[in-house]
Design a protein around this motif. Sequence first.
Motif, PDB file in Angstrom:
ATOM      1  N   PHE A   1      90.887  30.363  24.187  1.00 25.40           N
ATOM      2  CA  PHE A   1      89.822  29.701  24.887  1.00 25.40           C
ATOM      3  C   PHE A   1      88.950  30.900  25.740  1.00 25.40           C
ATOM      4  O   PHE A   1      89.365  32.088  25.871  1.00 25.40           O
ATOM      5  N   GLN A   2      87.936  30.280  26.371  1.00 31.41           N
ATOM      6  CA  GLN A   2      87.061  31.244  26.822  1.00 31.41           C
ATOM      7  C   GLN A   2      86.423  30.843  28.300  1.00 31.41           C
ATOM      8  O   GLN A   2      86.492  29.634  28.657  1.00 31.41           O
ATOM      9  N   GLY A   3      86.012  31.705  28.938  1.00 31.25           N
ATOM     10  CA  GLY A   3      85.253  31.255  30.214  1.00 31.25           C
ATOM     11  C   GLY A   3      86.439  31.555  31.617  1.00 31.25           C
ATOM     12  O   GLY A   3      87.594  31.218  31.391  1.00 31.25           O
ATOM     13  N   SER A   4      86.181  31.497  32.645  1.00 29.94           N
ATOM     14  CA  SER A   4      86.956  31.628  33.920  1.00 29.94           C
ATOM     15  C   SER A   4      85.645  31.008  35.002  1.00 29.94           C
ATOM     16  O   SER A   4      84.712  31.245  35.023  1.00 29.94           O
ATOM     17  N   ASP A   5      86.526  30.510  35.884  1.00 23.43           N
ATOM     18  CA  ASP A   5      85.795  29.905  37.163  1.00 23.43           C
ATOM     19  C   ASP A   5      85.505  31.051  38.070  1.00 23.43           C
ATOM     20  O   ASP A   5      84.603  31.214  38.756  1.00 23.43           O
ATOM     21  N   GLU A   6      86.287  31.937  38.303  1.00 25.25           N
ATOM     22  CA  GLU A   6      86.130  33.339  39.285  1.00 25.25           C
ATOM     23  C   GLU A   6      87.100  34.285  38.637  1.00 25.25           C
ATOM     24  O   GLU A   6      87.948  34.183  37.956  1.00 25.25           O
ATOM     25  N   PHE A   7      86.329  35.445  38.866  1.00 25.72           N
ATOM     26  CA  PHE A   7      86.864  36.880  38.694  1.00 25.72           C
ATOM     27  C   PHE A   7      86.744  37.754  39.853  1.00 25.72           C
ATOM     28  O   PHE A   7      85.588  37.679  40.521  1.00 25.72           O
ATOM     29  N   VAL A   8      87.994  38.299  40.363  1.00 23.98           N
ATOM     30  CA  VAL A   8      87.977  38.974  41.504  1.00 23.98           C
ATOM     31  C   VAL A   8      88.352  40.395  41.273  1.00 23.98           C
ATOM     32  O   VAL A   8      89.495  40.421  40.649  1.00 23.98           O
ATOM     33  N   ASN A   9      87.788  41.264  41.755  1.00 22.29           N
ATOM     34  CA  ASN A   9      88.380  43.063  41.707  1.00 22.29           C
ATOM     35  C   ASN A   9      88.740  42.847  43.169  1.00 22.29           C
ATOM     36  O   ASN A   9      87.655  43.113  44.186  1.00 22.29           O
ATOM     37  N   ASN A  10      89.912  43.053  43.585  1.00 23.53           N
ATOM     38  CA  ASN A  10      90.350  43.249  45.041  1.00 23.53           C
ATOM     39  C   ASN A  10      90.183  44.742  45.536  1.00 23.53           C
ATOM     40  O   ASN A  10      91.116  45.270  45.758  1.00 23.53           O
ATOM     41  N   TRP A  11      89.099  45.194  45.581  1.00 21.10           N
ATOM     42  CA  TRP A  11      88.927  46.382  46.037  1.00 21.10           C
ATOM     43  C   TRP A  11      88.981  46.683  47.626  1.00 21.10           C
ATOM     44  O   TRP A  11      89.239  47.859  47.950  1.00 21.10           O
ATOM     45  N   ASN A  12      89.027  45.740  48.290  1.00 21.13           N
ATOM     46  CA  ASN A  12      89.465  45.859  49.701  1.00 21.13           C
ATOM     47  C   ASN A  12      90.743  45.162  50.141  1.00 21.13           C
ATOM     48  O   ASN A  12      90.523  44.029  50.472  1.00 21.13           O
TER      49      ASN A  12
END
Length: 534
Positions: free
Chosen positions: A500-511
């Motif tokens: 499957f493909q796609g995502s609603d959200e992607f987060v790099n939690n840099w803080n």
Amino acid sequence: MSRRWFTRVAVGAVMVMSSVAVVAPAQAATKPAQVTGVAKATQDWAGKSVKVKWTSVAKATSYVVKWSTRSDLGSPVYKDSSVVGAWMTSLKPATTYYVTVAAKSGTTAGAWAKKVTVTLQPNAVSTFGTITAKPATNGVTVSIPEVANASDYQVRWSAGPNENRTPDRWTPHFTPWSSAFDPAKRTWTLAGSDSDLTSVAYGNPIYVRAMARNTYYNSTFVRKSAQVSAWPTPTKPVAADTAVHVASFNVQCSGCETSGSPGWSKRAPAIAKVINDKAPDVLTVLEASGPSAGSGSEQAYLDLDRRLANLRLVDSTPMTVSASHQGNRILYDPTKYDVLDHGVLAGIKDYEVYPASSAPDTNTPWAKLRAKDGSGTTFIVVAAHYGIPSSSYGQPRKTLLGQNSTQLLTALNRINPANADGKRLPVVLGGDLNDSRYPEEAIDGAQPTLIRGGFYDSSASQHRYGTAKTTYNDYKPASQQADDPNKDGQRIDYILTQGFQGSDEFVNNWNPGTSVIPSDHNMIEAKVHVPLVR
């Protein structure tokens, strides 16, 4: 003027006097004076036009302009003008034109002015204004403003931001040179490609630079725009499929901290806070190994498990691999999923050990989960952490990490066979692959190999957060984590999906928002929709 003449006419016996009006011939219109002062006023390079001016002639009602490339004004072009000044159009650049003007009074024209020469004069191509790049289906659309004095435009695009890198392994693409004269094309849609990792699934931007030249002025000089970039339009997930919140976190092994960095006992609460605050449904954790409280104490992954209120380890027993890889684990929310099966993928070599014949398997756990929501949605989770290959190998580091991905694909297919319809269960892979696109700029690395094997990078998301920064923070506080100048932070941590493909959200939690830096990596997370495979 008219005169009236009187005549006598006899009608019967009566004399009748009558008058007849006789109109005199009209005088011819006055011929206008000869036009003087004909000269070039200005030019519109892109419009291939030159405006000529002249001195106004008294009592002229209009003017006619005549021009030709011949000195005898043969085969001319005519243009009427009701005002002083007119545009000569459809001119050839850098070509001499002979031009003259006559004044008209009604239909009567005066003498032609003394002819003069004008030229659509080429000049040095000007600088670019603001150019824009926007997402497009499997590519990007770039638009440029008109560049003064340009004769041609061209656009260059590639997977890398540095076109001057030697060698530049990213083969650039170019549009053909196209005319800058009106009506000029100034918007292009540029296609991504698998060959340079710019198709949607790779999650990489496309870097674009426009170029302009004036071949009538200098055939070799090319003016370049500022570089811009955009990501192809990401695949939209299927909203009706089962929503799963996935996170992956390399927490750095206990005892692996650099000198002066806080140990596990101080980092563990910060690690747990980051995870608990985000509350993922599924977590792949990497490097949660080493004694949590000194020699002889329990492994760090067990200590972390107790700190995560809503998550549970799939497997808490020691793995049959070296101690340094014990910390690659999978955790899940037991209120949402059942564990149907789990194990370790076989054959993924740890190239930290040289030679390859001596390299052991690295610990790559997997788990088969089924949603408890009644949908029957079942999927496989993999926690992958590739070791940094020994420099003793003759092959490039990136190539060896790509081989790890090939080995993973083979091992995954063994535990996830196709059903009668040829379909396999969906897969979510979270991990530290120790490989980014930079600086090697090759296409046989860890993530590209998985993408070509059917995976999709969830950072190609409907909403991206923190992706301008690297996922490896090197123990730098948030205040020292600068955005990548190209807006594409290097990532070695990934959440990839297969089936499957796609995502609603992607987060790099840099803080992380903690007083202690939890790890030398940031936790990443994605919100995906997993389909039901029957």
